[in-house]
Design an enzyme around this catalytic site. Structure first.
Site, PDB file in Angstrom:
ATOM      1  N   GLU A   1       0.808  -1.221   0.000  1.00 51.36           N
ATOM      2  CA  GLU A   1       0.000   0.000   0.000  1.00 51.36           C
ATOM      3  C   GLU A   1       0.844   1.274   0.000  1.00 51.36           C
ATOM      4  O   GLU A   1       0.287   2.377   0.039  1.00 51.36           O
ATOM      5  CB  GLU A   1      -0.949  -0.022   1.198  1.00 51.36           C
ATOM      6  CG  GLU A   1      -2.014  -1.108   1.060  1.00 51.36           C
ATOM      7  CD  GLU A   1      -2.809  -1.332   2.332  1.00 51.36           C
ATOM      8  OE1 GLU A   1      -3.795  -2.091   2.276  1.00 51.36           O
ATOM      9  OE2 GLU A   1      -2.438  -0.783   3.379  1.00 51.36           O
TER      10      GLU A   1
ATOM     11  N   LYS B   1       5.929  -1.641   1.778  1.00 52.52           N
ATOM     12  CA  LYS B   1       5.304  -1.819   3.088  1.00 52.52           C
ATOM     13  C   LYS B   1       5.254  -3.296   3.476  1.00 52.52           C
ATOM     14  O   LYS B   1       5.508  -3.666   4.610  1.00 52.52           O
ATOM     15  CB  LYS B   1       3.892  -1.237   3.063  1.00 52.52           C
ATOM     16  CG  LYS B   1       3.132  -1.372   4.374  1.00 52.52           C
ATOM     17  CD  LYS B   1       1.704  -0.853   4.242  1.00 52.52           C
ATOM     18  CE  LYS B   1       0.932  -1.004   5.548  1.00 52.52           C
ATOM     19  NZ  LYS B   1      -0.488  -0.644   5.391  1.00 52.52           N
ATOM     20  N   GLN B   2       4.905  -4.136   2.526  1.00 52.12           N
ATOM     21  CA  GLN B   2       4.752  -5.565   2.795  1.00 52.12           C
ATOM     22  C   GLN B   2       4.924  -6.340   1.507  1.00 52.12           C
ATOM     23  O   GLN B   2       4.946  -5.770   0.424  1.00 52.12           O
ATOM     24  CB  GLN B   2       3.382  -5.861   3.379  1.00 52.12           C
ATOM     25  CG  GLN B   2       2.229  -5.636   2.419  1.00 52.12           C
ATOM     26  CD  GLN B   2       0.879  -5.679   3.086  1.00 52.12           C
ATOM     27  OE1 GLN B   2       0.430  -4.686   3.612  1.00 52.12           O
ATOM     28  NE2 GLN B   2       0.222  -6.826   3.067  1.00 52.12           N
TER      29      GLN B   2
END
Length: 752
Positions: free
Chosen positions: A488, A593-594
């Site tokens: 995100e 972010k991930q």
């Protein structure tokens, strides 16, 4: 690293009453039983900083969302979990002074969460100008009777003089959400009833203009005391009821009070009369049983869960505590008892994220429940989505698209998230829901769901994908613009690889499933030959961005145009980025972010070569800041898969102790419940190398250097298999179920 709690295999304990970390302590000592739950706030009034929170499963409120006129299709409301009537309130008055741990002189403090027995205990000695006493609180939320809360308090006189004690158990409807606008409240008190040793409060959520249901809750308490006498008391307010128990204690004498509360909601009853009748009936049942009997039923039920799910680790108590803390909080939030419920990212531990259902459930929770619980648990999670298909149709239609778009955040199937770039661009969740159906089918061997309800869900998701992609005539391929992937920190990108890959896979899988459905199901789905041909064409011509020079998958078009600096170059004082950088700066950065590409490699881990997985891990992991709680676990599995054992263990520690060590600095808001799957995933899929290939279970374990052994049980197609790994190797035992053959590091092992 400052630790709030001590290291112990089955306990989360502190002997430090840290007023500055009070909210953190509350988050980490939360309790739940799937039906209801609460943060670990104090029973008695506390004048310092605190975040009281009691939450009821499936009870929520549609809060108004205001946006500009140009955002057609934007959700009308933001769904949020609401703080329920406080049924655990219990004040203590000593010689006329009400106990307040923020103000009083406190010693011998202990706060202990017993994860094995799911009970919270708090002990302290309080000294005032007029009294000295030891106070012990304990409470549990029964999983044998989910509507039941049980509390006890014991007060012991430590002074040399007599002690006048008053205990005030109450139910308090004067509650609000911390994120409420202008101190608005969400409950209206319909009825109160206060008796000498009991009482009830019925409340209803305030009306709304969106056509979503109002919820009614009814709470009934009964109190029993020893060495204290019930006395009449004026009702505190129109929104609260209380009982008063008083007595005089000689030096070293103790008084005890037990408070039982039954909580019911209109989710389970048609009328308020039924609600009250059901509440009274449940109380009558539990009133006939002793505390010991009620607690034993509760702990016996927990013991069954632990027998199936516990991961035992020798040689590292921090790791042991971490993974049990993960599983305890996951099961406290959801254990499949109600197909109308799902798993909010904060569960019953806080208000952040609104408490709705995210894609986390399908992507991260489903694999764990498949391994440790009855298949019916995951079946109910799948039915949750199937039963909300009408909402998914609505969401797609709002965007002018065909088929079904399952929501990013929901309580009822209708999208209720208030960030456009996530709500309508992070559409990979449709594919994650499809993948969960596949996961359930291959783990359980049950194809009844996928050939009936599941086929309907897959078909409508495929219709959405087929309408959402666009054909690029110049490149002769299908593309997808304006999306947000799992990362995100990248919004509104073109051709996010993970999203495109999931869309392609879903279409291919749906076509495969449609070949196996019966005539009645096929007739209901009405997928024409032309539609199937279109789907196959998209499968054949889906654009998947790659970089041939680096031999990597591209997260999305243009990713390599960024200034690619490793995350190690970010100054420590600027982390986490989301708490220090502007959103503009984050979006322009290369930092992830991930897992995004890595998320796809984890899902389809056997579809890529070791070289492909290594090249992508080596490129993307240095750019990943792991500021999503969901991130470390999947990177740990990939690190294990490619032989990076030390890195895999480092990432395991981060996921298993994410909240216990407050890695991201945000545990004060509540625990990361859906990320608490990460410890199990990292151990079982990572260290133990568990895979399902061609209907057979595979293991390829290694032993982390800090551990002397680890052991877990794996459910697979009606069998329970015990896996034990130590320095001598791996031992497999079939605990129950029919014989089967398991692959262990390339060798077929027959288990009987």
């Amino acid at each position: 690293m400052k630790r709030t709690f001590e290291i112990a295999p089955w306990h989360v304990t502190t002997h430090r009453m840290d007023k500055d970390d009070k909210r953190l302590q509350e988050s980490m000592t939360s309790l739940g039983n799937g039906y209801m739950g609460m943060r670990g706030f104090y029973e008695e009034d506390y004048s310092g900083d605190t975040l009281p929170g009691v939450y009821l499963g499936g009870v929520w409120y549609p809060d108004k969302t205001r946006v500009g006129w140009w955002k057609n299709g934007y959700p009308l409301y933001f769904g949020k979990v609401i703080n329920a009537v406080n049924f655990i309130k219990l004040n203590v008055v000593l010689n006329g002074d009400q106990v307040d741990l923020n103000r009083d002189d406190i010693s011998d403090f202990e706060l202990d969460l017993d994860m094995k027995q799911a009970r919270l205990t708090r002990t302290f000695t309080v000294t005032t100008p007029h009294a000295k006493a030891n106070v012990v609180f304990d409470r549990f939320l029964s999983i044998a009777t989910p509507q039941l809360s049980v509390q006890r308090v014991t007060v012991t006189n430590l002074a040399d003089d007599q002690l006048n004690v008053q205990l005030l158990p109450a139910i308090d409807g004067n509650v609000k959400n911390e994120d409420a606008n202008y101190d608005e409240t969400f409950w209206e008190i319909l009825k109160t009833d206060q008796q000498l040793d009991s009482g009830s409060v019925m409340a209803q959520t305030t009306p709304n203009t969106f056509g979503t249901p109002q919820f009614t809750s009814d709470m009934l308490m009964h109190n029993h005391a020893t060495n204290l006498t019930a006395q009449p008391i004026a009702q505190p307010t129109t929104s609260a009821i209380a009982n008063s128990f008083v007595g005089t204690l000689a030096p070293r004498q103790s008084a005890h009070l037990e408070k039982r509360v039954i909580v019911v909601t209109s989710r389970d009853y048609e009328t308020t009369a039924d609600l009250e009748s059901g509440m009274q009936s449940l109380m009558a049942q539990v009133e006939q049983q002793s505390y010991a009997t009620l607690f034993k039923a509760h702990t016996d039920a927990w013991a069954k869960r632990w027998t199936r799910s516990d991961v035992t680790i020798e040689g590292d108590d921090e790791s042991q505590q971490g993974i049990r803390f993960n599983l305890f909080n996951l099961f406290s939030t959801y254990y499949g008892d109600d197909s109308r419920l799902n798993i909010g990212p904060k569960g019953f531990t806080g208000e952040k994220y609104g408490g709705g259902t995210y894609w986390d459930t399908e992507a991260f929770c489903v694999p764990v429940y498949l391994g440790v619980a009855d298949p019916g648990v995951v079946k109910n999670l799948l039915l949750y989505r199937y039963n909300q298909l009408d909402g998914a149709y609505h969401n797609a239609q709002e965007q002018g698209l065909k088929g079904a778009l399952f929501p990013m955040v929901t309580f009822n199937g209708i999208e209720c998230h208030n960030e456009w770039e996530i709500t309508f661009e992070e559409i990979h969740r449709n594919g994650d829901i499809a993948f969960a159906i596949y996961n359930y089918t291959r783990y359980t061997g049950d194809d009844q769901y996928v050939h009936h309800e599941g086929a309907k869900v897959l078909t409508e998701i495929s219709r959405f994908w087929a309408d959402r992609v666009h054909y690029n005539a110049i490149k002769d391929c299908y593309m997808m613009g304006g999306v947000t992937g799992p990362d995100e920190y990248e919004n509104n990108v073109d051709n996010n690889w993970y999203t495109n890959y999931l869309a392609q896979w879903t279409l291919k899988y749906t076509l495969q499933i449609l070949d196996g459905v019966d005539a009645e199901v096929a007739n209901d789905l009405a997928v024409s030959d032309a539609e199937k041909l279109q789907w196959q064409t998209i499968v054949n011509k889906m654009y998947l961005p790659t970089d041939s020079d680096r031999h990597i998958i591209l997260q999305q078009d243009g990713f390599l145009d960024k200034e690619l600096k490793p995350a190690t170059e970010i100054p420590a004082e600027e982390l986490p980025l989301n708490q220090h950088w502007s959103w503009d700066k984050i979006l322009r950065s290369p930092y992830i972010k991930q897992g995004d590409v890595i998320q796809g490699l984890w899902d389809f881990i056997d579809d890529f070569t070791p070289g492909e997985k290594k090249a992508n891990f080596d490129f993307y992991e240095p750019l990943t800041v792991h500021e999503s709680s969901l991130s470390p676990a999947i990177y740990s599995v990939l690190a294990s898969d490619i032989g990076y054992e030390d890195k895999a263990y480092e990432l395991y520690e981060r996921t298993a102790r994410l909240d216990l060590d407050n890695y991201n600095g945000d545990t004060v808001d509540g625990l990361h419940i859906t990320a608490m799957t990460g410890g199990w995933i990292a151990v079982v899929q990572g260290f133990a190398g568990m895979r399902v290939r061609n209907d057979r279970l595979h293991f390829a374990p290694f032993l982390p250097k800090k551990w002397t052994s680890y052991q877990f049980r794996q459910l697979f197609r009606g069998r329970v298999i015990d896996v034990h790994v130590d320095e001598t190797g791996t031992t497999l035992h079939l605990i129950s179920g029919a014989p089967l053959t398991v692959d262990l590091a390339g060798t077929a092992v027959n288990l009987k």
